[in-house]
Design a protein around this motif. Structure first.
Motif, mmCIF file in Angstrom:
data_model
loop_
_atom_site.group_PDB
_atom_site.id
_atom_site.type_symbol
_atom_site.label_atom_id
_atom_site.label_comp_id
_atom_site.label_asym_id
_atom_site.label_seq_id
_atom_site.Cartn_x
_atom_site.Cartn_y
_atom_site.Cartn_z
ATOM 1 N N GLU A 1 2.829 5.948 -3.016
ATOM 2 C CA GLU A 1 3.949 6.748 -3.525
ATOM 3 C C GLU A 1 3.918 6.815 -5.049
ATOM 4 O O GLU A 1 4.109 7.874 -5.644
ATOM 5 N N TRP A 2 3.678 5.672 -5.695
ATOM 6 C CA TRP A 2 3.597 5.648 -7.156
ATOM 7 C C TRP A 2 2.496 6.580 -7.655
ATOM 8 O O TRP A 2 2.684 7.321 -8.616
ATOM 9 N N SER A 3 1.337 6.543 -7.007
ATOM 10 C CA SER A 3 0.203 7.360 -7.469
ATOM 11 C C SER A 3 0.509 8.850 -7.384
ATOM 12 O O SER A 3 -0.043 9.638 -8.139
ATOM 13 N N LYS A 4 1.405 9.238 -6.499
ATOM 14 C CA LYS A 4 1.773 10.657 -6.343
ATOM 15 C C LYS A 4 2.935 11.059 -7.252
ATOM 16 O O LYS A 4 2.970 12.188 -7.746
ATOM 17 N N THR A 5 3.908 10.169 -7.452
ATOM 18 C CA THR A 5 5.148 10.553 -8.137
ATOM 19 C C THR A 5 5.317 9.960 -9.525
ATOM 20 O O THR A 5 6.075 10.489 -10.329
ATOM 21 N N TRP B 1 0.825 -1.211 0.000
ATOM 22 C CA TRP B 1 0.000 0.000 0.000
ATOM 23 C C TRP B 1 0.859 1.261 0.000
ATOM 24 O O TRP B 1 0.523 2.243 -0.683
ATOM 25 N N ASP B 2 1.968 1.253 0.713
ATOM 26 C CA ASP B 2 2.876 2.403 0.700
ATOM 27 C C ASP B 2 3.458 2.601 -0.703
ATOM 28 O O ASP B 2 3.586 3.735 -1.178
ATOM 29 N N MET B 3 3.809 1.518 -1.349
ATOM 30 C CA MET B 3 4.346 1.612 -2.713
ATOM 31 C C MET B 3 3.304 2.181 -3.675
ATOM 32 O O MET B 3 3.612 3.074 -4.475
ATOM 33 N N LEU B 4 2.100 1.676 -3.587
ATOM 34 C CA LEU B 4 1.034 2.139 -4.474
ATOM 35 C C LEU B 4 0.755 3.623 -4.248
ATOM 36 O O LEU B 4 0.589 4.388 -5.206
ATOM 37 N N ARG C 1 11.182 2.619 -3.844
ATOM 38 C CA ARG C 1 12.317 1.753 -3.517
ATOM 39 C C ARG C 1 11.999 0.773 -2.386
ATOM 40 O O ARG C 1 12.880 0.060 -1.933
ATOM 41 N N HIS C 2 10.756 0.691 -1.965
ATOM 42 C CA HIS C 2 10.379 -0.186 -0.857
ATOM 43 C C HIS C 2 10.742 -1.656 -1.086
ATOM 44 O O HIS C 2 10.973 -2.389 -0.145
ATOM 45 N N ALA C 3 10.717 -2.088 -2.347
ATOM 46 C CA ALA C 3 10.955 -3.501 -2.659
ATOM 47 C C ALA C 3 12.248 -3.694 -3.450
ATOM 48 O O ALA C 3 12.405 -4.687 -4.162
ATOM 49 N N ALA C 4 13.186 -2.779 -3.302
ATOM 50 C CA ALA C 4 14.462 -2.882 -4.021
ATOM 51 C C ALA C 4 15.195 -4.171 -3.673
ATOM 52 O O ALA C 4 16.003 -4.667 -4.466
#
Length: 179
Positions: free
Chosen positions: A158-162, A153-156, A167-170
């Motif tokens: 961040e993606w939706s904003k930027t 959810w944090d990744m989604l 890099r959460h799953a790097a």
């Protein structure tokens, strides 16, 4: 209300018989059903077609339509070839490598093995130009999936904003896997 499972996934094919024989030989899928009509049942449009169904394992069904009266198949020119694909899971790395050898021995060009962290994949094209992926679990799959679940959810967000890769799953691609 909740979806039970996918009933089938359908794609277009150039030649129904060639497609059935290829999937049977290359991916060991059984031919389970054929439907042919001169009229589309949902729209009543006069348009002959052959609709074939293949057993992709565990209740999963892959289907194809041959449409002889339509222009040749095309692709969305704005979508890269690697995006649209059909992915199947195989038991383990030994089976993945056995499929790779089998495909190559039958003249199919195979890309990979690619390490995705939680799973490993090979890629190739069917006779219709559809990209196909075979994937097997990584020995650390459960741990990787647990970590991915914690950040999804944090990744989604961040993606939706930027619109930049978070890099959460790097950690997924941080290692180099040896074939």
């Amino acid at each position: 209300m909740k979806i039970d499972r996918i009933h089938h996934v359908a794609y277009r094919c150039k030649d129904a018989k060639e497609t059935v024989l290829w999937y049977n030989k290359m991916l060991k899928m059984d031919f389970v059903l054929a439907i042919a009509e001169d009229q589309v049942p949902s729209t009543k449009e006069p348009d002959p077609y052959m609709h074939v169904f293949l057993d992709a394992g565990n209740g999963n069904v892959l289907a194809f339509f041959e449409l002889p009266t339509k222009p040749p198949m095309g692709r969305d020119p704005n979508t890269p070839e690697w995006v649209q694909h059909i992915a199947y899971r195989v038991k383990d790395r030994a089976e993945l490598l056995a499929f790779k050898d089998h495909l190559q021995a039958n003249g199919v060009e195979v890309l990979g093995v690619t390490d995705h962290g939680a799973f490993h994949s090979i890629y190739f094209y069917d006779p219709n130009g559809h990209r196909v992926e075979l994937a097997c679990p990584d020995p650390e799959e459960e741990e990787m999936l647990r970590k991915l679940d914690a950040v999804k959810w944090d990744m989604l967000e961040e993606w939706s904003k930027t619109r930049r890769a978070p890099r959460h799953a790097a950690f997924l691609h941080a290692r180099e896997f040896k074939q």
